[in-house]
Enzyme design. Sequence first.
Site: not given
Length: 262
Positions: A73, A183
């Site tokens: 992440c 992302c």
Amino acid sequence: MEKQAIGIFDSGIGGTSIWKEIAIALPNEDTIYLADSKYAPYGKRSKEEIVSLSIKNTKKLLELNCKIIVVACNTATTNAIKVLRKQFDVPFIGIEPAIKPAALNTKTQKVGILATKGTLSSELFATTSDIYANNIDVIEVIGTGLVELIEDGKIYTPEMFTLLSSYVRPLVEKDIDYLVLGCSHYPYLIPVLEKILPKNIIIIDSGEAVARQTKVVLLNNNLLKTGSSKGSHLFFTNGKLSILQDILKKSNISTDSNLLDF
């Protein structure tokens, strides 16, 4: 310890794009993946919340006997990985937007980056950009709402196409030649992006680089699994199991998934 699993977590299903690259690069390694979908996206949360959630996920993976933790992440890496490395005695692999290759190869000297607010506003991202991209124009766009649509299984929908177009078309007008996906959810948008972007714009994500670094760290710490048996893969989510299973079906890698509240 080399027989223990590689632990991977993300704020939802997006980090499975990183998991897939790891599974391809290290086919005999076992993996355990946590999809913290209940709190997705991390990008709209405070730094304190992101750190707390990252600690929670790490503790769960260590309880499951993982030998290394991949923070799949961008937002968790840029906001929490320093804390994790200080608090836990286990190797960590982070993920950052691939600014460096875009900055080194751009011809127009203009690079677009699509990421969450949490990543773009972080100290680590600012430092990386200063090092590698201080002589080019980096145009940042916050992809508000994209993660939520992906987590709802709405990748190939008119709603997604419209929203994504509104973010990237202004970048095209500014003559970017590289689009960096900041992302881990966003690689799942590549088929949609390819319908929107001109063919001369190159899309970059961090998956392969993270897999290579994971292999290096395992090797350097004598944690690389020996033998030729294929690895097993376990997936846990506190969100919608059906959406996680649907994403995994497209991986062509044998997996098991479970619904776990953590």
